[in-house]
Design an enzyme around this catalytic site. Structure first.
Site, mmCIF file in Angstrom:
data_model
loop_
_atom_site.group_PDB
_atom_site.id
_atom_site.type_symbol
_atom_site.label_atom_id
_atom_site.label_comp_id
_atom_site.label_asym_id
_atom_site.label_seq_id
_atom_site.Cartn_x
_atom_site.Cartn_y
_atom_site.Cartn_z
ATOM 1 C CE LYS A 45 42.921 46.180 25.479
ATOM 2 N NZ LYS A 45 42.862 44.881 26.130
ATOM 3 C CG ASN A 46 39.561 45.827 27.695
ATOM 4 O OD1 ASN A 46 40.318 45.236 26.910
ATOM 5 N ND2 ASN A 46 39.997 46.426 28.777
ATOM 6 C CB CYS A 85 49.091 42.247 29.795
ATOM 7 S SG CYS A 85 48.939 43.297 28.356
ATOM 8 N NE ARG A 92 45.039 38.843 32.584
ATOM 9 C CZ ARG A 92 44.910 39.732 31.597
ATOM 10 N NH1 ARG A 92 45.923 39.989 30.806
ATOM 11 N NH2 ARG A 92 43.752 40.336 31.386
ATOM 12 C CG ASP A 124 42.726 48.087 32.399
ATOM 13 O OD1 ASP A 124 41.760 47.744 31.696
ATOM 14 O OD2 ASP A 124 43.400 47.285 33.073
ATOM 15 N NE ARG A 184 47.502 42.678 23.142
ATOM 16 C CZ ARG A 184 47.311 42.134 24.344
ATOM 17 N NH1 ARG A 184 48.344 41.867 25.111
ATOM 18 N NH2 ARG A 184 46.103 41.853 24.769
HETATM 19 C C1 EPZ Z 1 39.644 42.502 31.836
HETATM 20 O O1 EPZ Z 1 40.531 41.424 32.134
HETATM 21 C C2 EPZ Z 1 40.445 43.432 30.946
HETATM 22 N N1 EPZ Z 1 40.835 42.726 29.738
HETATM 23 C C3 EPZ Z 1 41.692 43.923 31.678
HETATM 24 O O2 EPZ Z 1 42.283 44.911 30.845
HETATM 25 C C4 EPZ Z 1 41.279 44.600 32.990
HETATM 26 O O3 EPZ Z 1 42.446 44.914 33.719
HETATM 27 C C5 EPZ Z 1 40.392 43.674 33.808
HETATM 28 O O4 EPZ Z 1 39.267 43.219 33.019
HETATM 29 C C6 EPZ Z 1 39.847 44.368 35.042
HETATM 30 O O5 EPZ Z 1 39.096 45.495 34.651
HETATM 31 C C7 EPZ Z 1 39.886 42.513 28.788
HETATM 32 O O6 EPZ Z 1 38.744 42.914 28.933
HETATM 33 C C8 EPZ Z 1 40.344 41.796 27.552
HETATM 34 P P1 EPZ Z 1 38.934 40.038 35.484
HETATM 35 P P2 EPZ Z 1 39.949 40.084 32.822
HETATM 36 O O7 EPZ Z 1 38.394 38.718 35.112
HETATM 37 O O8 EPZ Z 1 38.592 39.824 32.319
HETATM 38 C C9 EPZ Z 1 40.685 37.440 39.050
HETATM 39 C C10 EPZ Z 1 43.909 45.957 29.585
HETATM 40 O O9 EPZ Z 1 44.929 46.554 29.945
HETATM 41 N N2 EPZ Z 1 40.034 36.311 38.361
HETATM 42 O O10 EPZ Z 1 38.003 41.161 35.838
HETATM 43 O O11 EPZ Z 1 41.010 39.058 32.687
HETATM 44 C C11 EPZ Z 1 41.909 37.920 38.280
HETATM 45 O O12 EPZ Z 1 43.053 37.141 38.619
HETATM 46 C C12 EPZ Z 1 43.562 44.647 30.245
HETATM 47 O O13 EPZ Z 1 43.099 46.357 28.707
HETATM 48 C C13 EPZ Z 1 40.048 35.066 38.978
HETATM 49 O O14 EPZ Z 1 40.597 34.900 40.069
HETATM 50 O O15 EPZ Z 1 39.878 40.590 34.337
HETATM 51 C C14 EPZ Z 1 42.038 39.345 38.743
HETATM 52 O O16 EPZ Z 1 42.676 39.373 40.007
HETATM 53 C C15 EPZ Z 1 44.598 44.183 31.232
HETATM 54 N N3 EPZ Z 1 39.451 34.021 38.342
HETATM 55 C C16 EPZ Z 1 40.592 39.788 38.908
HETATM 56 O O17 EPZ Z 1 39.819 38.576 39.043
HETATM 57 C C17 EPZ Z 1 38.828 34.167 37.132
HETATM 58 O O18 EPZ Z 1 38.270 33.174 36.609
HETATM 59 C C18 EPZ Z 1 40.071 40.618 37.751
HETATM 60 O O19 EPZ Z 1 40.020 39.801 36.643
HETATM 61 C C19 EPZ Z 1 38.834 35.437 36.517
HETATM 62 C C20 EPZ Z 1 39.435 36.502 37.158
#
Ligand code: EPZ
Length: 419
Positions: free
Chosen positions: A22-23, A116, A121, A304, A397
């Site tokens: 998915k991701n 989610c 986020r 995840d 989803r």
């Molecule tokens: C991706 O989310 C995945 N979603 C998430 O999977 C997954 O949990 C996450 O990566 C971590 O592996 C998709 O790929 C669609 P991040 P993403 O940017 O990209 C902080 C699922 O269940 N951050 O790596 O949103 C953020 O708050 C979903 O499939 C900032 O601070 O994750 C978090 O603490 C849920 N500023 C950390 O980084 C930013 O601009 C990780 O976020 C971006 C992120």
């Protein structure tokens, strides 16, 4: 809306074939707009997140055809329009259209994405990266307008190895003038999958899968065929289920290396596995030992899989401690597990304790997000009696054909639509 009904306590045996990630797929589909020729992506999971991206592409004027797991996208005639907020809000990955449309049109207007409710986020790292490439970002409430006279390669260091920011900045940089280096980049398998797709279209990306990604800007991207990598989170979810109630359960069409951290955790708690080239065979052990889980960026233990494994740990002997370092609101499933007889306690927004083993009984519970829903499906399959999982649309989803896959291995499970 849908709910899932499970008659639990049945031993599960047989084969589960894992679908495309998915991701990864939710990034590959928006990436297609970087190329004004038709691209083909195979092994795309049939999940509602892809339906939402299809809706966005069609709204922009792309020609999208989907047949089984193959999606063909011709975005030669797309317009750069403001995507309605109600569509953007359907998923987190709508934000990949920021990088893709900025790269193609040097301007993009978009609302803050959905996703989610596992934390605030923010997207500050994405926006900071776009600015480093020469773009101007205007925020008006939750509407972002990002413009650039032209995009110029830059050195970008990510405060956090963000998956979304890494991918979005790759999309924005592939046609920028000169060289971009993203340091402290995320290393998840889907980063490599997206970089390979872009390179197949003529991009010049090296280092994907390491913490330093180099992108040499190119003028044009051409048509390409690409395959979505197997979903390592779906893989891990079924491995965890097999460790709880499986007998010779085979999880196939996988890349075992992608679940290395889970394999070592499961071995630590007493699960023995047969690991093949593209499958893993698991039978639930008589006893499970407690362990401590600390979620980290790849290749650490994936956030995840934190909620799914917390269900398994309710069946382990002793006290397990969960340290969730990525998201600040990812324990909502524990309250629902307690309703079913688990003994868990959320100490802070990053620390929880699970005491086991406890007998789980079927109850009516609520899915609060995608992986919390997966955690409750596992609990329902373990529990005695009937479990009803409300808000099951979260689960649909991210898990393709979950009812069919579980039924095929002996689960008594069905999906009900609530009018
Ligand atoms: C991706 O989310 C995945 N979603 C998430 O999977 C997954 O949990 C996450 O990566 C971590 O592996 C998709 O790929 C669609 P991040 P993403 O940017 O990209 C902080 C699922 O269940 N951050 O790596 O949103 C953020 O708050 C979903 O499939 C900032 O601070 O994750 C978090 O603490 C849920 N500023 C950390 O980084 C930013 O601009 C990780 O976020 C971006 C992120």
């Amino acid at each position: 809306m849908h709910r899932i009904i499970i008659e639990g306590g049945k031993e599960l045996s047989g084969e589960v074939k894992i679908s495309g990630s998915k991701n990864s797929a939710v990034a590959l589909v928006p990436a297609a707009v970087l190329c004004d020729e038709e691209v083909t992506i195979a092994n795309v999971p049939n999940i509602s997140d892809i339906d939402a991206l299809d809706e966005i592409l069609s709204y922009l004027g792309a020609k999208v055809t989907r047949k089984n797991d193959v999606i063909k996208i011709d975005s030669s005639k797309i317009e750069n329009k403001l995507i309605p907020e109600n569509i953007t809000k359907k998923l987190r990955a709508s934000y990949y259209f920021m990088g893709a449309l900025l790269s193609r049109f040097k301007k993009v207007e978009m609302y803050f994405p959905g996703g989610c409710s596992i934390g605030a986020r923010p997207i500050n790292l994405h926006l900071k990266g776009f600015e480093a490439l020469g773009a101007k970002v205007k925020e008006d409430g939750n509407l972002f307008t990002i413009t650039a006279d032209h995009l110029k390669g830059a050195k970008i260091n990510l405060d956090f190895a963000s998956v979304g920011a890494t991918i979005n900045l790759m999309l924005a940089a592939v046609k920028a003038d000169g060289i971009t280096v993203i340091s402290n980049a995320a290393k998840e398998p889907h980063i490599v999958n997206v970089a390979t797709f872009l390179n197949n279209m003529g991009a010049r990306i090296s280092g994907a899968g390491t913490s330093e990604i180099k992108i040499i800007g190119v003028e044009h991207l051409h048509s390409s065929f690409h395959e979505v990598v197997p979903d390592y989170i779906e893989t891990g979810t079924y491995m965890i289920l097999a460790s709880a109630i499986g007998k010779d359960m085979v999880i196939s069409n996988i890349i075992p290396d992608h679940v290395e951290s889970l394999i070592s955790k499961l071995e630590e708690i007493g699960v023995s596995m047969e690991i093949g080239i593209d499958f893993i065979k698991i039978s639930a052990p008589l006893k499970l030992k407690q362990t401590n889980i600390k979620t980290q960026v790849y290749p650490g233990f994936p956030t995840d899989l934190q909620q799914p494994i917390s269900t398994l740990l309710t069946q382990a002997e002793g006290k397990s401690i969960i340290n969730e370092t990525i998201w600040e609101n990812r324990f909502l499933n524990l309250h629902e597990l307690n309703k079913m007889g688990a003994t868990t306690e959320t100490l802070t927004n990053s620390k929880a304790v699970i005491i086991g083993p406890t007998k789980l009984k079927g109850k009516t519970v609520k899915a609060t997000d995608l992986r919390a829903g997966a955690s409750l499906v596992i609990a329902g399959l373990i529990a005695d009696g009937k479990t009803v999982i409300e808000n099951a649309d979260y689960i649909l989803r991210g898990y393709e054909n979950i009812i069919e896959k579980l039924t095929n291995i002996g689960a008594k499970i069905r999906l009900e639509e609530i009018k």
